[in-house]
Design an enzyme around this catalytic site. Sequence first.
Site, PDB file in Angstrom:
ATOM      1  N   ASP A  60      23.485  -7.779 -21.128  1.00  0.00           N
ATOM      2  CA  ASP A  60      22.843  -8.932 -20.486  1.00  0.00           C
ATOM      3  C   ASP A  60      23.010 -10.177 -21.341  1.00  0.00           C
ATOM      4  O   ASP A  60      23.245 -11.281 -20.832  1.00  0.00           O
ATOM      5  CB  ASP A  60      21.352  -8.661 -20.270  1.00  0.00           C
ATOM      6  CG  ASP A  60      21.106  -7.700 -19.118  1.00  0.00           C
ATOM      7  OD1 ASP A  60      22.086  -7.354 -18.429  1.00  0.00           O
ATOM      8  OD2 ASP A  60      19.949  -7.300 -18.916  1.00  0.00           O
ATOM      9  N   ASP A  64      24.836 -13.649 -20.333  1.00  0.00           N
ATOM     10  CA  ASP A  64      24.141 -14.942 -20.437  1.00  0.00           C
ATOM     11  C   ASP A  64      24.937 -15.929 -21.287  1.00  0.00           C
ATOM     12  O   ASP A  64      24.925 -17.134 -21.035  1.00  0.00           O
ATOM     13  CB  ASP A  64      22.748 -14.754 -21.046  1.00  0.00           C
ATOM     14  CG  ASP A  64      21.772 -14.110 -20.075  1.00  0.00           C
ATOM     15  OD1 ASP A  64      22.107 -14.043 -18.871  1.00  0.00           O
ATOM     16  OD2 ASP A  64      20.691 -13.678 -20.506  1.00  0.00           O
ATOM     17  N   THR A 103      15.882 -15.449 -11.152  1.00  0.00           N
ATOM     18  CA  THR A 103      14.737 -16.058 -11.819  1.00  0.00           C
ATOM     19  C   THR A 103      15.208 -16.926 -12.973  1.00  0.00           C
ATOM     20  O   THR A 103      16.062 -16.515 -13.761  1.00  0.00           O
ATOM     21  CB  THR A 103      13.778 -14.973 -12.360  1.00  0.00           C
ATOM     22  OG1 THR A 103      13.513 -14.027 -11.322  1.00  0.00           O
ATOM     23  CG2 THR A 103      12.469 -15.589 -12.817  1.00  0.00           C
ATOM     24  N   LYS A 140       9.339  -7.540 -16.286  1.00  0.00           N
ATOM     25  CA  LYS A 140      10.576  -7.844 -15.554  1.00  0.00           C
ATOM     26  C   LYS A 140      11.437  -6.588 -15.570  1.00  0.00           C
ATOM     27  O   LYS A 140      12.120  -6.288 -16.546  1.00  0.00           O
ATOM     28  CB  LYS A 140      11.327  -9.015 -16.200  1.00  0.00           C
ATOM     29  CG  LYS A 140      12.581  -9.432 -15.434  1.00  0.00           C
ATOM     30  CD  LYS A 140      13.252 -10.632 -16.113  1.00  0.00           C
ATOM     31  CE  LYS A 140      14.467 -11.088 -15.322  1.00  0.00           C
ATOM     32  NZ  LYS A 140      15.523 -10.081 -15.251  1.00  0.00           N
ATOM     33  N   CYS A 403      33.894 -40.002 -18.335  1.00  0.00           N
ATOM     34  CA  CYS A 403      35.204 -40.590 -18.067  1.00  0.00           C
ATOM     35  C   CYS A 403      35.273 -40.883 -16.569  1.00  0.00           C
ATOM     36  O   CYS A 403      35.219 -39.961 -15.757  1.00  0.00           O
ATOM     37  CB  CYS A 403      36.333 -39.639 -18.468  1.00  0.00           C
ATOM     38  SG  CYS A 403      37.965 -40.240 -17.957  1.00  0.00           S
ATOM     39  N   CYS A 409      43.072 -38.519 -14.940  1.00  0.00           N
ATOM     40  CA  CYS A 409      42.678 -37.853 -16.184  1.00  0.00           C
ATOM     41  C   CYS A 409      43.096 -36.387 -16.088  1.00  0.00           C
ATOM     42  O   CYS A 409      42.611 -35.661 -15.208  1.00  0.00           O
ATOM     43  CB  CYS A 409      41.167 -37.956 -16.388  1.00  0.00           C
ATOM     44  SG  CYS A 409      40.571 -37.113 -17.864  1.00  0.00           S
TER      45      CYS A 409
END
Length: 645
Positions: A60, A64, A103, A140, A403, A409
């Site tokens: 996990d 993340d 969440t 959780k 920019c 670009c």
Amino acid sequence: MITTHFNDEQLAILKTFDSNLNPKHISALFEKSELTSQELVQLLQASNALYRAGTPVLTDQQYDLYTSMLRELNHLHPFLNQVEPEVLAEAKTVELPQRMLSTEKAYTVADIEKWLKRILKAADEINVSEDEIELRVTPKLDGYAAYDDGTKLYTRGDGYRGQDITRAIERGLKIAENGRRGLGPGEIVIKKSYFDQVLSDIFENSRNIQAAIIAEKKMDENVQKAIDEGACVFYPFALLKNTTDHFKTIIDNFDTIVEAMWKAVDFDIDGVILEATHPEIKAHMGATRRNHRWQIAFKVNEDSAQVEVVNVIPQTSRTGRISPVAELIPTKLSGATISRVTVHHYNMVKTNGVGPGAIVQIVRSGLVIPKIEQVIKKAEPQIPSECPSCKSHLLWESDHLICPNKSDCPAQTENTLVHFFKTLGNNDGFGPKVIEKLSNYGVKHIHEIYAKKVHNFKGYGFGDKTSQNLFDQLKASREVEVEDWRFLSAFGVSRLGGGNCEKLLQHHEITQLFELSAEDMVKIDGFAQLSAEAIVEGLANIKTEFFKVYELGFNLAQTPKASEQNNKASEIAGAVIVFTGSMQQGARGDMEKQAKSLGAKVAKSVTGKTTYLVTGEKVGETKINAAKDKGVQVLTEQEYLDLIG
């Protein structure tokens, strides 16, 4: 950097998930130190599919980390506003009785306090006393998200559509705490003690078992035994052990409550959930496409160190935002060597003195991407004056350097093309993969794509049929009617999203916008001076390209002028309307456009502010009753048409 090679089972899952996926390409992404936003999304999608199938390649925390990297590159990327899907590749999707969202995450008490301030602000806006504000704290659960409507059990899917997995109930899956069916959202989980004692030698992790419970294939006898013995259950969130109290009591005893929640259940958990309980506050705060605003998940783990800055390097993202990256003296933190960290924005560089020789405290929360917590010793801030990609003069936009050169670009060109076709929404052929291929052949501008013939696409390596389809879709995209505000928004001018485009076009013709000054713009309600100045400069930068594309003859539907709207007496002027279900007397999109022209506001989800829910066919009673509970007037399609005459 993470090194991974897929086994045969994982290769099969990836192929089932997306037959066009190249596993070797995905595997190589794990070994790259720097990834583009498109590569990050590919890596995250593949990792999520494997995770849901019970064969994870990332923890996990690592997942993340990659999500945070994508947010740093492009915080507006659509992937970040989607619920990570619970995918069963072989099953068809159906509409969920109720939205199921992810969440929002927090890793520090300070993050929780910021969230709480939003709760208090919302309460103040609707005159709810602080004495009435309570928070509910629950474990959780780290399981497989599902929804039980009493008749069917669904996966969470993408939050809107999931898959019917009622077969898990038919196999004997019970409701935790001897609960009844129909309690809504929850998680499919297995008891930790049972897994450790009985199954840990057979399965690598509990995720394998969760996937096996709902899979269409024949049930593993060990998993069936775990179901029969009540070790595998569906745990509705409504039945979770919890602490519910006044918000001040929760915050004052936060550490004690979190520790208690961690020990409250015999299941894997990866944090605690905090949510406001007051129904009016929840209705007022509502949700993004990804998260409920009244809910947050708290995860624990933090490590910090003081490090010297060697250099601050500017990097241009594909949205034009210049991200400052601080190069550090390499330092060990939470088991990893940290040598670079992204500074939040250039205003932080300027105001906090981030430059060579500065001493910063970096924090690695939740074992994810490190961030600068504070500057211990200031130095001369290192701020660029021009874009490192195209050398254009940079603009300040709030805290960020931008920019403005959308068309030339190199760092932005490909994203500009992808954004155009995605926003236009009437051309399925020109997705990121096709655009990437065209960019590799030097195609940089929208009008250049529309000039291509079938033989050009063949020359770029597309097959005969694909080349013809691409040519046909370009022709169709000019002929199919599209709103003028959507067409303008597709050019990606900073601060000129669909809403602001619509406001401008309620007062001026689309071709006149390029002659407006900032002073002209601020006369329109909703435009501040700084925003107007940024929009004027952004329009100047796209002017040449805009007219080259505009003159190709797109079929643009004009936005009704404000004066026209004011002259129309409408029963729905000022109302907030949500359309749902299959309409019989016209496309839903056309009905939404008509409602806007009559002065109504069109929303995608029902909240306490919704005036009417207009229902077509195949709308569940759960959705209708939920709207009525919020005080929303529910109209059939015919009742709505009668209302507007």
